[in-house]
Design a protein around this motif. Structure first.
Motif, short mmCIF file in Angstrom:
data_model
loop_
_atom_site.label_atom_id
_atom_site.label_comp_id
_atom_site.label_asym_id
_atom_site.label_seq_id
_atom_site.Cartn_x
_atom_site.Cartn_y
_atom_site.Cartn_z
N MET A 1 0.84 -1.22 0.00
CA MET A 1 0.00 0.00 0.00
C MET A 1 0.86 1.26 0.00
N ALA A 2 0.50 2.17 -0.85
CA ALA A 2 1.24 3.44 -0.87
C ALA A 2 0.78 4.33 0.29
N ASP A 3 1.69 5.17 0.77
CA ASP A 3 1.34 6.10 1.85
C ASP A 3 1.58 7.53 1.39
N LEU A 4 1.07 8.45 2.19
CA LEU A 4 1.13 9.87 1.85
C LEU A 4 2.13 10.59 2.74
N ALA A 5 2.96 11.45 2.13
CA ALA A 5 3.79 12.38 2.92
C ALA A 5 3.26 13.77 2.61
N VAL A 6 2.89 14.50 3.65
CA VAL A 6 2.30 15.83 3.42
C VAL A 6 3.40 16.89 3.42
N SER A 7 3.48 17.62 2.30
CA SER A 7 4.47 18.70 2.18
C SER A 7 3.94 19.97 2.84
N LEU A 8 4.77 20.53 3.72
CA LEU A 8 4.36 21.73 4.46
C LEU A 8 4.42 23.00 3.63
N LEU A 9 4.97 22.89 2.43
CA LEU A 9 5.21 24.07 1.61
C LEU A 9 3.94 24.92 1.40
N SER A 10 2.79 24.25 1.31
CA SER A 10 1.55 24.98 1.06
C SER A 10 0.72 25.20 2.32
N ALA A 11 1.30 24.90 3.48
CA ALA A 11 0.55 25.10 4.73
C ALA A 11 0.38 26.59 5.00
N ASP A 12 -0.59 26.89 5.84
CA ASP A 12 -0.79 28.28 6.26
C ASP A 12 -0.01 28.45 7.56
N PHE A 13 1.13 29.14 7.47
CA PHE A 13 2.02 29.23 8.63
C PHE A 13 1.46 30.12 9.74
N SER A 14 0.40 30.86 9.42
CA SER A 14 -0.20 31.69 10.47
C SER A 14 -1.05 30.85 11.42
N CYS A 15 -1.39 29.61 10.99
CA CYS A 15 -2.13 28.71 11.90
C CYS A 15 -1.58 27.30 11.78
N GLU A 17 -0.03 25.33 13.88
CA GLU A 17 -0.32 24.38 14.96
C GLU A 17 -1.66 23.68 14.71
N LYS A 18 -2.64 24.48 14.29
CA LYS A 18 -3.97 23.93 14.01
C LYS A 18 -3.90 22.96 12.82
N GLN A 19 -3.15 23.35 11.81
CA GLN A 19 -3.06 22.49 10.63
C GLN A 19 -2.32 21.19 10.94
N LEU A 20 -1.29 21.27 11.78
CA LEU A 20 -0.58 20.04 12.18
C LEU A 20 -1.52 19.13 12.97
N GLN A 21 -2.37 19.74 13.80
CA GLN A 21 -3.34 18.97 14.56
C GLN A 21 -4.30 18.24 13.61
N GLU A 22 -4.71 18.94 12.56
CA GLU A 22 -5.62 18.31 11.59
C GLU A 22 -4.93 17.14 10.87
N LEU A 23 -3.64 17.30 10.60
CA LEU A 23 -2.89 16.21 9.96
C LEU A 23 -2.83 15.01 10.91
N LYS A 24 -2.59 15.29 12.19
CA LYS A 24 -2.52 14.19 13.17
C LYS A 24 -3.86 13.48 13.27
N GLU A 25 -4.94 14.27 13.29
CA GLU A 25 -6.27 13.67 13.38
C GLU A 25 -6.58 12.83 12.14
N ALA A 26 -6.00 13.21 11.00
CA ALA A 26 -6.21 12.45 9.77
C ALA A 26 -5.23 11.27 9.68
N ASP A 27 -4.45 11.06 10.76
CA ASP A 27 -3.52 9.94 10.85
C ASP A 27 -2.38 10.01 9.82
N VAL A 28 -1.96 11.23 9.50
CA VAL A 28 -0.82 11.40 8.59
C VAL A 28 0.45 11.00 9.34
#
Ligand SMILES: O=C(CO)[C@H](O)[C@H](O)COP(=O)(O)O
Ligand SMILES: [Fe+2]
Length: 222
Positions: A1-15, A17-28
């Protein structure tokens, strides 16, 4: 099974922490951190102090993609900042072998990246020192570009070569332009890890992660 690596390049750096939390909740499990030096590639992104700070907020795999000329100069700092996998570009190193060895000596897994137009055969002499080969599916330097379909063939060639030459443990990662339309093509070619940035951070992050994982794992070869 292939897995996903999420690139932070397009993250919103102003939030972030919240976006990292969403990644954790999505089991990234893999966070892909694009380091650009304004020399090997035109852009400048972030360096090891950011990696160190992020380490406190994310416990998964830190997949650090160094788009740096002569990265050997900075490996120790990136290793000490909490990197797990450090990937260097074949095109950026005067001594690829010494750079890969140094990554391992610093306690990290070693990744070797090639640009879209570099023949994949150029990585073969280094496979005994490599834990992952990264095939760029866009020109390095910017997020949000379109997948270059001709790289799929290179991934197939590499996948076959790894299996036929006792390198089955070497992972294949593809990076750039991975979206719902291209994920299956990349996974079917034999990729283990698909990097995605812009397709994850637009709209609902959790839903995007779920949809990308679904798309890549509808492969007939799984
Ligand atoms: O290495 C990169 C660019 O050089 C990025 O990892 C890559 O572009 C991911 O972003 P996107 O999914 O938006 O293409
Ligand atoms: Fe990358």
């Amino acid at each position: 099974m292939a897995d996903l690596a999420v690139s932070l390049l397009s993250a919103d750096f102003s939030c972030l922490e919240k976006q990292l939390q969403e990644l954790k909740e999505a089991d990234v499990k893999w966070l892909h951190i694009d380091v650009m030096d304004g020399n090997f590639v035109p852009s400048i992104s972030f360096g090891f102090p950011i990696v160190k700070t992020l380490r406190k907020a994310f416990s998964g795999v830190f997949d650090v993609h160094l788009m740096i000329q002569e990265p050997i100069r900075y490996i120790k700092e990136f290793a000490e900042s909490g990197s797990d996998m450090i990937t260097i570009h074949l095109e950026a190193c005067e001594d690829v072998e010494a750079t890969l060895r140094w990554i391992r000596e610093c306690g990290c897994k070693a990744g070797l990246a090639v640009n879209p137009h570099t023949p994949i055969e150029e990585v073969y002499p280094y496979l005994h020192l490599t834990d992952m080969v990264l095939a760029m599916t866009v020109q390095p330097g910017f997020g949000g570009q379109k997948y270059i379909h001709s790289v799929t063939k290179k991934v197939e060639t590499l996948h076959k070569y790894l299996n036929e030459n006792g390198f089955d443990s070497v992972l294949i990662e593809v990076d750039g332009g991975i979206c719902l339309e291209t994920a299956l093509e990349a996974a079917d070619a034999g990729s283990d890890i698909l990097v995605s940035g812009s397709s994850v951070f637009k709209g609902n992050i959790g839903q995007n992660v779920h949809d990308l994982l679904e798309a890549m794992n509808h492969s007939e070869k799984v």
